[in-house]
Design a protein around this motif. Structure first.
Motif, PDB file in Angstrom:
ATOM      1  N   UNK A 206       3.514  53.135  41.890  1.00 24.90           N
ATOM      2  CA  UNK A 206       4.056  54.068  40.905  1.00 24.90           C
ATOM      3  C   UNK A 206       3.440  55.460  41.041  1.00 24.90           C
ATOM      4  N   UNK A 207       2.164  55.542  41.389  1.00 30.14           N
ATOM      5  CA  UNK A 207       1.511  56.849  41.519  1.00 30.14           C
ATOM      6  C   UNK A 207       2.181  57.695  42.592  1.00 30.14           C
ATOM      7  N   UNK A 208       2.501  57.079  43.736  1.00 30.82           N
ATOM      8  CA  UNK A 208       3.132  57.807  44.831  1.00 30.82           C
ATOM      9  C   UNK A 208       4.569  58.190  44.503  1.00 30.82           C
ATOM     10  N   UNK A 209       5.194  57.443  43.613  1.00 23.32           N
ATOM     11  CA  UNK A 209       6.570  57.751  43.248  1.00 23.32           C
ATOM     12  C   UNK A 209       6.680  59.058  42.473  1.00 23.32           C
ATOM     13  N   UNK A 210       5.550  59.598  42.017  1.00 25.09           N
ATOM     14  CA  UNK A 210       5.573  60.866  41.280  1.00 25.09           C
ATOM     15  C   UNK A 210       5.435  62.078  42.202  1.00 25.09           C
ATOM     16  N   UNK A 211       5.396  61.852  43.503  1.00 18.09           N
ATOM     17  CA  UNK A 211       5.276  62.950  44.464  1.00 18.09           C
ATOM     18  C   UNK A 211       6.493  63.872  44.368  1.00 18.09           C
ATOM     19  N   UNK A 214      10.235  63.281  45.420  1.00 23.08           N
ATOM     20  CA  UNK A 214      11.183  62.517  44.607  1.00 23.08           C
ATOM     21  C   UNK A 214      11.644  63.284  43.368  1.00 23.08           C
ATOM     22  N   UNK A 215      11.391  64.583  43.361  1.00 18.85           N
ATOM     23  CA  UNK A 215      11.915  65.453  42.312  1.00 18.85           C
ATOM     24  C   UNK A 215      13.028  66.281  42.939  1.00 18.85           C
ATOM     25  N   UNK A 216      14.249  65.982  42.547  1.00 22.07           N
ATOM     26  CA  UNK A 216      15.403  66.534  43.256  1.00 22.07           C
ATOM     27  C   UNK A 216      15.434  68.059  43.239  1.00 22.07           C
ATOM     28  N   UNK A 217      15.116  68.671  42.111  1.00 26.72           N
ATOM     29  CA  UNK A 217      15.136  70.128  42.042  1.00 26.72           C
ATOM     30  C   UNK A 217      14.112  70.755  42.972  1.00 26.72           C
ATOM     31  N   UNK A 218      13.063  70.012  43.322  1.00 24.52           N
ATOM     32  CA  UNK A 218      11.990  70.538  44.165  1.00 24.52           C
ATOM     33  C   UNK A 218      12.249  70.255  45.638  1.00 24.52           C
ATOM     34  N   UNK A 219      12.648  69.025  45.955  1.00 22.84           N
ATOM     35  CA  UNK A 219      12.769  68.613  47.361  1.00 22.84           C
ATOM     36  C   UNK A 219      14.180  68.702  47.911  1.00 22.84           C
ATOM     37  N   UNK A 220      15.187  68.627  47.032  1.00 26.04           N
ATOM     38  CA  UNK A 220      16.564  68.572  47.484  1.00 26.04           C
ATOM     39  C   UNK A 220      17.099  67.164  47.602  1.00 26.04           C
ATOM     40  N   UNK A 221      16.200  66.133  47.530  1.00 22.61           N
ATOM     41  CA  UNK A 221      16.756  64.787  47.560  1.00 22.61           C
ATOM     42  C   UNK A 221      15.968  63.717  48.269  1.00 22.61           C
ATOM     43  N   UNK A 222      14.728  63.463  47.906  1.00 21.47           N
ATOM     44  CA  UNK A 222      14.009  62.295  48.390  1.00 21.47           C
ATOM     45  C   UNK A 222      13.779  62.255  49.886  1.00 21.47           C
ATOM     46  N   UNK A 223      13.559  61.051  50.404  1.00 18.52           N
ATOM     47  CA  UNK A 223      13.201  60.896  51.808  1.00 18.52           C
ATOM     48  C   UNK A 223      14.378  61.110  52.746  1.00 18.52           C
ATOM     49  N   UNK A 246      30.668  62.928  58.562  1.00 16.94           N
ATOM     50  CA  UNK A 246      31.073  62.273  57.311  1.00 16.94           C
ATOM     51  C   UNK A 246      29.935  61.359  56.882  1.00 16.94           C
ATOM     52  N   UNK A 247      29.682  61.295  55.584  1.00 19.95           N
ATOM     53  CA  UNK A 247      28.620  60.425  55.111  1.00 19.95           C
ATOM     54  C   UNK A 247      28.901  59.859  53.744  1.00 19.95           C
ATOM     55  N   UNK A 248      28.314  58.714  53.469  1.00 22.58           N
ATOM     56  CA  UNK A 248      28.308  58.142  52.123  1.00 22.58           C
ATOM     57  C   UNK A 248      26.856  57.833  51.785  1.00 22.58           C
ATOM     58  N   UNK A 249      26.476  58.072  50.541  1.00 19.66           N
ATOM     59  CA  UNK A 249      25.088  57.891  50.140  1.00 19.66           C
ATOM     60  C   UNK A 249      25.029  57.115  48.835  1.00 19.66           C
ATOM     61  N   UNK A 250      23.872  56.539  48.572  1.00 18.49           N
ATOM     62  CA  UNK A 250      23.747  55.704  47.388  1.00 18.49           C
ATOM     63  C   UNK A 250      22.298  55.619  46.950  1.00 18.49           C
ATOM     64  N   UNK A 251      22.108  55.452  45.645  1.00 13.94           N
ATOM     65  CA  UNK A 251      20.836  54.981  45.110  1.00 13.94           C
ATOM     66  C   UNK A 251      21.032  53.477  44.927  1.00 13.94           C
ATOM     67  N   UNK A 252      20.606  52.721  45.926  1.00  7.17           N
ATOM     68  CA  UNK A 252      21.014  51.323  46.014  1.00  7.17           C
ATOM     69  C   UNK A 252      20.172  50.382  45.168  1.00  7.17           C
ATOM     70  N   UNK A 253      19.017  50.846  44.680  1.00 14.71           N
ATOM     71  CA  UNK A 253      18.170  49.987  43.861  1.00 14.71           C
ATOM     72  C   UNK A 253      17.512  50.783  42.751  1.00 14.71           C
ATOM     73  N   UNK A 254      17.333  50.148  41.617  1.00 14.54           N
ATOM     74  CA  UNK A 254      16.663  50.795  40.479  1.00 14.54           C
ATOM     75  C   UNK A 254      15.170  50.964  40.729  1.00 14.54           C
ATOM     76  N   UNK A 255      14.641  50.330  41.781  1.00 15.93           N
ATOM     77  CA  UNK A 255      13.220  50.457  42.109  1.00 15.93           C
ATOM     78  C   UNK A 255      12.889  51.797  42.757  1.00 15.93           C
ATOM     79  N   UNK A 256      13.909  52.499  43.259  1.00 17.39           N
ATOM     80  CA  UNK A 256      13.662  53.782  43.913  1.00 17.39           C
ATOM     81  C   UNK A 256      13.191  54.821  42.897  1.00 17.39           C
TER      82      UNK A 256
END
Length: 392
Positions: A206-211, A214-223, A246-256
């Motif tokens: 959980x600590x690393x998840x606050x990097x 993972x803040x969209x306004x800061x990074x543009x969109x995660x890894x 062409x691409x499709x994207x997803x947040x596939x798990x609530x654990x992300x």
């Protein structure tokens, strides 16, 4: 008396000639100011810059003064001017512009002034644009911006001037990928490329998840933005621009981490112009999954005489496998760990780029903008910053 004077003159001439020889062999002096001195500057980037004999780090900037002082002390950069606080980036850039004005006024030739922007992605565009406005060269961390629109607005400030803009996609210059690029010549006509990258990184503590990644306004969109940008740029370098994306994207798990708008997986397709021969477009595809239960890092470039396989983020050499069953390891010089001063070879290319007539650096504004455009398309469109939604 005459003999003494003559000997003195000979000594002076010898001193001038020896210094002239030294200057001609290494005439390029690059003064670097770094904005955002953080973790990437510990081993990966800044040491590879200040250890270059043509470079001198003259300014360091970071909001947090204690961390800045610690970095300056640990890296023996006592002569660098420090800038801290909320406006440290803008203040440092204006300082470098003043140094440039002083060097120009003093008639110094062969001196170049570069600002290294190593801040989180959300501040890249503004700092890069300021460098362009003040006529300073800029070396920016990747990706260049959170989306293509931001990057284009920043890059526009460099058009029509002498200042150059580079982006820190250093993998293009690592020996491993130089060997891979040579190995692709062995596959005959290239007929396809497939990228598979699976990691468990979105299921971290959980600590690393606050990097900030993972803040969209800061990074543009995660890894997908942080690591996916390396993938896209490297494929662009090895096979040419990615077209018809062409691409499709997803947040596939609530654990992300990062909230509902941070994507953890992407599937994409594209094509490349034929590299050689009379064939048609070369088709490409990717699967980037950062919420996977396994780790897979594999790129396969297929051709009429075999294929080349390699990983983007591991430290293993690529391998050529021929249609007759033959196998060749694409050897390369090991640099002592993938994290060790990996920006150094890219910055060497930048120094050579600044030496007129030497060598043009691959990592220019055009290639960085191509990467942002591909990422936009893989992620479904431009993001609207400050709002949790996608804009088509």
């Amino acid at each position: 008396m005459i003999i003494g004077t003559f000997s003195f003159l000979l000594a002076c001439i010898g001193f001038i000639l020896s210094n002239s020889s030294t200057m001609s062999s290494n005439p390029c002096i690059v003064k670097v100011g770094c904005v955002g001195v953080g973790s990437v500057c510990e081993k990966k980037s800044l040491p590879g810059i200040y250890k270059n004999p043509s470079c001198s780090v003259v300014a360091l900037g970071r909001r947090d003064l204690p961390s800045l002082l610690s970095y300056q002390s640990r890296h023996n950069l006592s002569s660098a001017t420090l800038f801290h606080g909320p406006s440290s980036g803008e203040d440092l850039i204006r300082h470098i512009a003043e140094l440039k004005s002083l060097d120009v006024a003093s008639g110094s030739s062969g001196v170049h002034h570069v600002v290294y922007v190593a801040t989180p992605v959300s501040s890249h565009a503004g700092l890069v644009a300021l460098c362009g406005e003040l006529g300073l060269h800029c070396y920016c961390e990747k990706p260049l911006s959170r989306d293509l629109r931001e990057g284009e607005e920043a890059a526009r400030k460099f058009r029509g001037g002498d200042a150059r803009l580079w982006c820190a996609y250093y993998r293009r210059y690592l020996p491993k990928f130089e060997a891979v690029k040579e190995g692709i010549n062995k596959v005959g006509e290239v007929t396809g490329v497939r990228v598979t990258l699976r990691q468990k990184r979105h299921m971290m503590e959980e600590e690393k998840k606050r990097h900030w990644h993972f803040k969209k306004d800061v990074s543009g969109g995660g890894l997908v933005m942080d690591l996916g940008s390396h993938v896209v740029d490297l494929i662009d370098h090895l096979l040419g621009p990615l077209l018809g994306v062409h691409g499709v994207c997803s947040r596939s798990t609530s654990l992300s981490p990062g909230g509902p708008s941070i994507e953890d997986s992407v599937v994409g397709t594209w094509w490349h112009a034929p590299l050689s021969g009379g064939g048609g477009p070369v088709l490409g595809s990717c699967e980037l999954n950062f919420a996977a239960g396994e780790d897979v890092d594999e790129v396969r470039v297929q051709g009429t005489r075999g294929c080349v396989g390699f990983g983007v983020f591991d430290d293993n050499p690529g391998v050529f496998r021929g249609t007759g069953g033959e196998e060749e390891v694409l050897g390369y010089e090991h640099l002592g760990g993938v994290q060790e001063h990996v920006h150094g070879r890219l910055f060497e290319a930048i120094v050579e780029d600044l030496r007129e007539g030497k060598k043009e650096c691959f990592n220019n504004a055009e290639s960085a903008l191509r990467c942002n455009e591909v990422l936009d398309k893989l992620l479904g469109g431009r993001r609207e910053w400050g709002e949790d939604k996608m804009v088509k």
